[in-house]
Design a protein around this motif. Structure first.
Motif, PDB file in Angstrom:
ATOM      1  N   GLU A   2       0.841  -1.192   0.000  1.00  0.00           N
ATOM      2  CA  GLU A   2       0.000   0.000   0.000  1.00  0.00           C
ATOM      3  C   GLU A   2       0.877   1.243   0.000  1.00  0.00           C
ATOM      4  O   GLU A   2       1.951   1.277   0.609  1.00  0.00           O
ATOM      5  CB  GLU A   2      -0.894  -0.006   1.231  1.00  0.00           C
ATOM      6  N   GLU A   3       0.381   2.216  -0.693  1.00  0.00           N
ATOM      7  CA  GLU A   3       1.095   3.481  -0.728  1.00  0.00           C
ATOM      8  C   GLU A   3       0.827   4.221   0.576  1.00  0.00           C
ATOM      9  O   GLU A   3      -0.310   4.269   1.042  1.00  0.00           O
ATOM     10  CB  GLU A   3       0.623   4.320  -1.910  1.00  0.00           C
ATOM     11  N   LYS A   5       0.698   7.626   2.553  1.00  0.00           N
ATOM     12  CA  LYS A   5       0.556   9.039   2.286  1.00  0.00           C
ATOM     13  C   LYS A   5       1.291   9.826   3.375  1.00  0.00           C
ATOM     14  O   LYS A   5       1.336   9.403   4.527  1.00  0.00           O
ATOM     15  CB  LYS A   5      -0.932   9.396   2.305  1.00  0.00           C
ATOM     16  N   GLU A  45     -10.431   7.644   1.298  1.00  0.00           N
ATOM     17  CA  GLU A  45      -9.475   7.350   0.234  1.00  0.00           C
ATOM     18  C   GLU A  45      -8.615   6.134   0.603  1.00  0.00           C
ATOM     19  O   GLU A  45      -8.344   5.267  -0.235  1.00  0.00           O
ATOM     20  CB  GLU A  45      -8.586   8.563  -0.025  1.00  0.00           C
ATOM     21  N   MET A  46      -8.213   6.070   1.868  1.00  0.00           N
ATOM     22  CA  MET A  46      -7.410   4.938   2.319  1.00  0.00           C
ATOM     23  C   MET A  46      -8.234   3.647   2.245  1.00  0.00           C
ATOM     24  O   MET A  46      -7.719   2.601   1.839  1.00  0.00           O
ATOM     25  CB  MET A  46      -6.934   5.163   3.753  1.00  0.00           C
ATOM     26  N   GLN A  49      -8.315   2.619  -1.356  1.00  0.00           N
ATOM     27  CA  GLN A  49      -7.022   2.059  -1.749  1.00  0.00           C
ATOM     28  C   GLN A  49      -6.845   0.648  -1.202  1.00  0.00           C
ATOM     29  O   GLN A  49      -6.332  -0.233  -1.896  1.00  0.00           O
ATOM     30  CB  GLN A  49      -5.880   2.952  -1.270  1.00  0.00           C
ATOM     31  N   GLN A  50      -7.268   0.423   0.036  1.00  0.00           N
ATOM     32  CA  GLN A  50      -7.170  -0.912   0.618  1.00  0.00           C
ATOM     33  C   GLN A  50      -8.059  -1.900  -0.133  1.00  0.00           C
ATOM     34  O   GLN A  50      -7.659  -3.038  -0.384  1.00  0.00           O
ATOM     35  CB  GLN A  50      -7.545  -0.888   2.109  1.00  0.00           C
ATOM     36  N   ALA A  52      -8.951  -1.676  -3.275  1.00  0.00           N
ATOM     37  CA  ALA A  52      -8.318  -1.908  -4.583  1.00  0.00           C
ATOM     38  C   ALA A  52      -7.137  -2.869  -4.433  1.00  0.00           C
ATOM     39  O   ALA A  52      -6.937  -3.753  -5.277  1.00  0.00           O
ATOM     40  CB  ALA A  52      -7.859  -0.589  -5.191  1.00  0.00           C
ATOM     41  N   ALA A  53      -6.362  -2.718  -3.358  1.00  0.00           N
ATOM     42  CA  ALA A  53      -5.228  -3.620  -3.125  1.00  0.00           C
ATOM     43  C   ALA A  53      -5.733  -5.046  -2.892  1.00  0.00           C
ATOM     44  O   ALA A  53      -5.142  -6.012  -3.395  1.00  0.00           O
ATOM     45  CB  ALA A  53      -4.404  -3.134  -1.936  1.00  0.00           C
TER      46      ALA A  53
END
Length: 165
Positions: A2-3, A5, A45-46, A49-50, A52-53
């Protein structure tokens, strides 16, 4: 992976008790509300993203499973082909032994010369043509050849092979 931020810089205002004017309080409330909205947006947003991961990880796992299934199917096909080829090899070995025994037996019986055997599709087609023409016509066409269908010669022998072994 995970990216991550960078943390959002938070400005914490220092409030002096004597500076409690309504405009300052209103500004601070607006700033606090803006920060709350930023935190909520960052959390959302997190979460996206999670999700999507997780989706990408599931897709990779599914792809690996599909590849593994294809490889297992290919291995099974190769094993079957190997077994088929081994059976053909054994059959040809038995045929070779039978032909050798036949040649040896004919040499021991005092037959001079040699016996020619070929194993190809043309011979099978020729034998089928002989059957279709009839025994008289085939004998005229191939006067010098010995046919397996012709039982008139007493020296011809037939060997039955056990193909099940």
């Amino acid at each position: 992976r995970e990216e991550q931020k960078e943390p959002v810089p938070v400005r914490i205002p220092f409030v002096v008790p004597g500076d409690m004017s309504p405009t300052v309080l209103e500004e601070e409330r607006a700033e606090l509300q803006r920060l709350r909205e930023e935190v909520a947006a960052a959390a959302k947003e997190m979460e996206v993203q999670q999700q999507a991961a997780r989706q990408r990880a599931e897709e990779r796992e599914l792809q690996f499973l599909e590849e593994e299934s294809a490889q297992m199917q290919m291995a099974s096909t190769l094993k079957e082909e190997e077994a088929r080829l081994e059976m053909q090899r054994r059959s040809l070995g038995m045929l070779q032994q039978a032909l050798f025994k036949g040649a040896t037996a004919s040499a021991q019986n005092g037959c001079s010369g040699y016996m020619e055997h070929s194993l190809n599709d043309e011979d099978a087609q020729d034998a089928q043509d002989h059957r279709e023409q009839g025994p008289g016509q085939a004998a005229n066409a191939d006067a010098g050849k010995v046919s397996l269908d012709d039982d008139s010669e007493p020296g011809d022998e037939v060997w039955d092979l056990d193909w099940s072994a």
